[in-house]
Design a protein around this motif. Structure first.
Motif, PDB file in Angstrom:
ATOM      1  N   GLU A 196      -5.059   1.352  -7.389  1.00 22.00           N
ATOM      2  CA  GLU A 196      -5.586   2.058  -6.228  1.00 22.00           C
ATOM      3  C   GLU A 196      -6.334   1.114  -5.288  1.00 22.00           C
ATOM      4  OE1 GLU A 196      -5.146   4.916  -5.076  1.00 22.00           O
ATOM      5  OE2 GLU A 196      -4.498   6.252  -6.684  1.00 22.00           O
ATOM      6  N   CYS A 197      -6.676  -0.076  -5.754  1.00 20.53           N
ATOM      7  CA  CYS A 197      -7.412  -1.032  -4.936  1.00 20.53           C
ATOM      8  C   CYS A 197      -6.535  -1.739  -3.903  1.00 20.53           C
ATOM      9  CB  CYS A 197      -8.061  -2.097  -5.826  1.00 20.53           C
ATOM     10  SG  CYS A 197      -9.426  -1.471  -6.833  1.00 20.53           S
ATOM     11  N   ILE A 198      -5.216  -1.589  -3.993  1.00 19.90           N
ATOM     12  CA  ILE A 198      -4.333  -2.262  -3.031  1.00 19.90           C
ATOM     13  C   ILE A 198      -4.636  -1.731  -1.631  1.00 19.90           C
ATOM     14  CG2 ILE A 198      -1.943  -2.635  -2.331  1.00 19.90           C
ATOM     15  CD1 ILE A 198      -1.125  -2.422  -5.238  1.00 19.90           C
ATOM     16  N   GLU A 199      -4.965  -2.649  -0.719  1.00 16.14           N
ATOM     17  CA  GLU A 199      -5.415  -2.289   0.621  1.00 16.14           C
ATOM     18  C   GLU A 199      -4.242  -2.052   1.575  1.00 16.14           C
ATOM     19  OE1 GLU A 199      -8.703  -1.951   1.957  1.00 16.14           O
ATOM     20  OE2 GLU A 199      -9.083  -1.753  -0.197  1.00 16.14           O
ATOM     21  N   GLN A 200      -4.518  -1.361   2.689  1.00 20.15           N
ATOM     22  CA  GLN A 200      -3.495  -1.107   3.700  1.00 20.15           C
ATOM     23  C   GLN A 200      -2.997  -2.410   4.321  1.00 20.15           C
ATOM     24  OE1 GLN A 200      -4.638   1.925   6.486  1.00 20.15           O
ATOM     25  NE2 GLN A 200      -5.409   3.289   4.893  1.00 20.15           N
ATOM     26  N   ASN A 201      -3.834  -3.422   4.342  1.00 20.75           N
ATOM     27  CA  ASN A 201      -3.429  -4.789   4.681  1.00 20.75           C
ATOM     28  C   ASN A 201      -3.647  -5.609   3.421  1.00 20.75           C
ATOM     29  OD1 ASN A 201      -3.201  -7.446   5.526  1.00 20.75           O
ATOM     30  ND2 ASN A 201      -4.962  -7.382   6.893  1.00 20.75           N
ATOM     31  N   TRP A 219       0.837  -1.208   0.000  1.00 23.96           N
ATOM     32  CA  TRP A 219       0.000   0.000   0.000  1.00 23.96           C
ATOM     33  C   TRP A 219       0.867   1.250   0.000  1.00 23.96           C
ATOM     34  CZ3 TRP A 219      -0.226   3.641   4.054  1.00 23.96           C
ATOM     35  CH2 TRP A 219      -1.200   4.630   3.906  1.00 23.96           C
ATOM     36  N   GLY A 220       1.951   1.245   0.782  1.00 26.66           N
ATOM     37  CA  GLY A 220       2.847   2.390   0.816  1.00 26.66           C
ATOM     38  C   GLY A 220       3.497   2.652  -0.530  1.00 26.66           C
ATOM     39  N   ILE A 221       3.885   1.588  -1.233  1.00 30.84           N
ATOM     40  CA  ILE A 221       4.467   1.742  -2.568  1.00 30.84           C
ATOM     41  C   ILE A 221       3.433   2.328  -3.523  1.00 30.84           C
ATOM     42  CG2 ILE A 221       5.344   0.459  -4.562  1.00 30.84           C
ATOM     43  CD1 ILE A 221       6.785  -1.380  -2.665  1.00 30.84           C
ATOM     44  N   LYS A 222       2.189   1.901  -3.392  1.00 32.94           N
ATOM     45  CA  LYS A 222       1.119   2.460  -4.223  1.00 32.94           C
ATOM     46  C   LYS A 222       0.932   3.949  -3.958  1.00 32.94           C
ATOM     47  CE  LYS A 222      -3.008   2.199  -2.897  1.00 32.94           C
ATOM     48  NZ  LYS A 222      -4.058   2.974  -2.185  1.00 32.94           N
ATOM     49  N   PHE A 227       5.761   8.637  -9.553  1.00 31.85           N
ATOM     50  CA  PHE A 227       5.996   9.553  -8.436  1.00 31.85           C
ATOM     51  C   PHE A 227       4.679  10.203  -8.041  1.00 31.85           C
ATOM     52  CE2 PHE A 227       6.548  13.873  -6.869  1.00 31.85           C
ATOM     53  CZ  PHE A 227       7.377  13.657  -5.778  1.00 31.85           C
ATOM     54  N   ARG A 228       4.400  10.195  -6.714  1.00 30.98           N
ATOM     55  CA  ARG A 228       3.171  10.812  -6.205  1.00 30.98           C
ATOM     56  C   ARG A 228       3.503  11.668  -4.989  1.00 30.98           C
ATOM     57  NH1 ARG A 228      -1.495   6.419  -5.551  1.00 30.98           N
ATOM     58  NH2 ARG A 228      -2.839   8.220  -6.015  1.00 30.98           N
ATOM     59  N   VAL A 229       2.734  12.723  -4.807  1.00 35.00           N
ATOM     60  CA  VAL A 229       2.986  13.629  -3.682  1.00 35.00           C
ATOM     61  C   VAL A 229       2.622  12.979  -2.353  1.00 35.00           C
ATOM     62  CG1 VAL A 229       2.721  15.699  -5.051  1.00 35.00           C
ATOM     63  CG2 VAL A 229       0.709  14.677  -3.967  1.00 35.00           C
ATOM     64  N   LEU A 230       1.975  11.829  -2.373  1.00 35.84           N
ATOM     65  CA  LEU A 230       1.618  11.119  -1.139  1.00 35.84           C
ATOM     66  C   LEU A 230       2.766  10.281  -0.592  1.00 35.84           C
ATOM     67  CD1 LEU A 230      -1.970   9.879  -2.143  1.00 35.84           C
ATOM     68  CD2 LEU A 230      -1.388  11.833  -0.703  1.00 35.84           C
ATOM     69  N   PHE A 231       3.973  10.433  -1.153  1.00 35.49           N
ATOM     70  CA  PHE A 231       5.097   9.580  -0.748  1.00 35.49           C
ATOM     71  C   PHE A 231       5.425   9.643   0.745  1.00 35.49           C
ATOM     72  CE2 PHE A 231       7.229  13.595  -1.650  1.00 35.49           C
ATOM     73  CZ  PHE A 231       8.200  13.664  -0.667  1.00 35.49           C
TER      74      PHE A 231
END
Length: 538
Positions: free
Chosen positions: A400-405, A116-119, A332-336
């Motif tokens: 975007e569907c990749i969950e935090q778990n 999720w963090g990589i996403k 690259f995303r600003v949410l890094f």
């Protein structure tokens, strides 16, 4: 068990005695201690309570220690071993065992949120950030390990990092290190409660459907076929609850009643209280320490699961640095910063690394062993994160569907995911009382001088901690968010600020501080501060 001690090393002889009923001998002979040795031990323990552990003023002098045949090594888990000799006052662990211990200690729940963090950061940016954060946290951990040796004219051999903070910053360093240590412990316990609720819910759902021969399909977008992947977050802006429909001709009333009483956020978090709250009130959690190997088994199985799933799903990647489409995210995303917050906790071992390395037989290899352990941890995070992200089926689903778990991306009836949840649930239920014990020892001993002042004190603390976990599982079951907030908070002190400040102050006192060293370590502190602030802005 073969423990080797050097009788000439007097530091190995404290504490030198425990009650005979607690002694476990490596031989069959009955071990005895003299009344004089027993009395001397009690006096030394009494004196040690008059000062802080870092104060050497009331340490027992060498000439009062008993003969080598009355020396025992006492384990925090409640046993004592009669020994003959010791290696330079340190433990007997080889470098391989030390590396494995650090790897096993550092690998935790954060691994579930790495994809999720990589996403959130973007594929290429995510890989770069994992490498950079691993190097940065390793350097700060190295500064923690070396911090004791930079204190002149004082024996710091039995100091922990909070003792070093107290030496440099006084009572502020002592209490602030306690505060941030509690943040890391309570944050981990909250994440555990959210995950245990998740795993218990999915496990119970799988068992109920299997026993009653019910074919249930989640009402969420997903792929078809035997290797199904779902997108739980697509149906709403919140984590999935009980959205499912039954297609078999079973008892619809019974199934509806089950879904009413077996709800991920409304009921299951409360069921865990009946099991875990009594366990938290036990005086000693030594029984649960025996299950520590389950952590290794769980991580190995997760790596196996990820490999098998990737082999079946294939690779689905598309590279675009800044443009986002329906199925892929930019590189690259600003949410890094959300990934850097997760990684701060993922690479966090700074508050206990001194203890782990003290058990290393070859102290000259500490830096090398620590570096190898960090390399293996980073490699594990990279493997799991990259493989899950790359193999996630896009299209038909969006990245975007990749969950935090990431286990939530597999349906509850998936056999391999079911086994993973069973492993992780049992492991966390055995580790949770240990985390509660550590929190209790650090907090209550600091305020009352006793880790178990009374059942009333312990119960109030445990109810507060459990209440925090239930509240988060009920209203904010987002483990990625909890991990990044707690990681950036405790990491600000233990990872970025204290190691850098202590190094700069020690160089200044020694007259060796240079402008490049000062600028570099101020920059590290600013990075930690920016990392924390960014968590609340994104």
């Amino acid at each position: 068990m073969n423990i080797q001690f050097n009788p000439e090393d007097f530091k190995c002889k404290r504490p030198f005695h425990v009650e005979p009923t607690n002694i476990v001998s490596v031989n069959d002979d009955t071990q005895r201690v003299t009344d004089e040795a027993s009395a001397m031990n009690k006096r030394i323990h009494y004196y040690s309570r008059l000062t802080t552990p870092a104060d050497r003023a009331l340490i027992a002098p060498d000439h009062v220690l008993p003969a080598p045949d009355e020396i025992y090594v006492y384990s925090p888990l409640g046993t004592a071993f009669k020994v003959d000799s010791c290696t330079d006052g340190y433990g007997k662990n080889s470098s391989t065992v030390t590396i494995f211990m650090i790897w096993n200690t550092m690998m935790g729940t954060s691994i579930l949120s790495i994809p999720w963090g990589i996403k959130q950061a973007g594929f290429t940016s995510g890989i770069i950030l994992i490498l950079l954060m691993g190097i940065l946290t390793l350097y700060c951990c190295y500064r923690v390990v070396k911090s004791r040796k930079m204190i002149p004219l004082i024996d710091t051999s039995n100091w922990e990092f909070p003792d070093v903070c107290k030496y440099y910053f006084g009572s502020f360093g002592q209490w602030s290190s306690l505060l941030f240590s509690m943040v890391s412990l309570v944050g981990a316990m909250v994440v555990y409660w959210v995950l245990m609720s998740n795993f218990l819910f999915n496990t119970g759902k799988f068992i109920y459907n299997f026993v009653h021969d019910i074919n249930v399909t989640d009402i969420v977008p997903g792929t078809n076929g035997s290797n199904k992947v779902i997108c739980p977050g697509a149906a709403s802006g919140h984590p999935p609850q009980n959205r499912s429909v039954m297609f078999s001709s079973g008892n619809n009333t019974g199934f509806g009643l089950f879904e009413e009483w077996w709800n991920k956020s409304q009921t299951v978090p409360f069921y865990l209280i009946a099991v875990l709250l009594p366990l938290l009130n036990l005086k000693s959690p030594s029984f649960f320490a025996k299950f520590n190997v389950l952590g290794t088994v769980s991580v190995v199985y997760l790596v196996f699961l990820v490999t098998v799933k990737a082999a079946r799903l294939g690779i689905h990647l598309e590279y675009d640095w800044f443009t986002e489409n329906d199925f892929f995210v930019p590189e690259f995303r600003v949410l890094f910063p959300q990934l850097t917050g997760v990684l701060t906790l993922a690479f966090f071992i700074h508050n206990c690394v001194i203890t782990l390395l003290q058990n290393n037989r070859n102290q000259e290899n500490n830096v090398r062993d620590l570096s190898i352990a960090y390399f293996l941890v980073g490699l594990t995070y990279l493997y799991v994160g990259v493989i899950i992200f790359a193999s996630f089926p896009s299209p038909p689903l969006s990245k975007e569907c990749i969950e935090q778990n990431f286990l939530d991306n597999f349906p509850s009836d998936d056999i391999m995911s079911f086994v993973a949840r069973i492993f992780l649930l049992f492991q966390m239920m055995t580790v949770y009382p240990l985390l509660g014990y550590l929190a209790r020892v650090q907090l209550l001993r600091q305020f009352f001088g006793n880790a178990y002042p009374s059942i009333f004190h312990v119960l109030i603390l445990n109810v507060a901690v459990v209440g925090a976990g239930v509240a988060m599982a009920r209203f904010y079951p987002n483990i990625g968010g909890i991990i990044r907030y707690s990681g950036a908070t405790c990491g600000l002190a233990f990872v970025f600020v204290y190691p850098s400040l202590i190094y700069v102050i020690s160089l200044h006192r020694a007259g060796q501080l240079t402008w490049p060293a000062l600028i570099i370590h101020i920059f590290i502190i600013l990075l930690g501060l920016a990392n924390l602030i960014a968590q609340f802005l994104l």
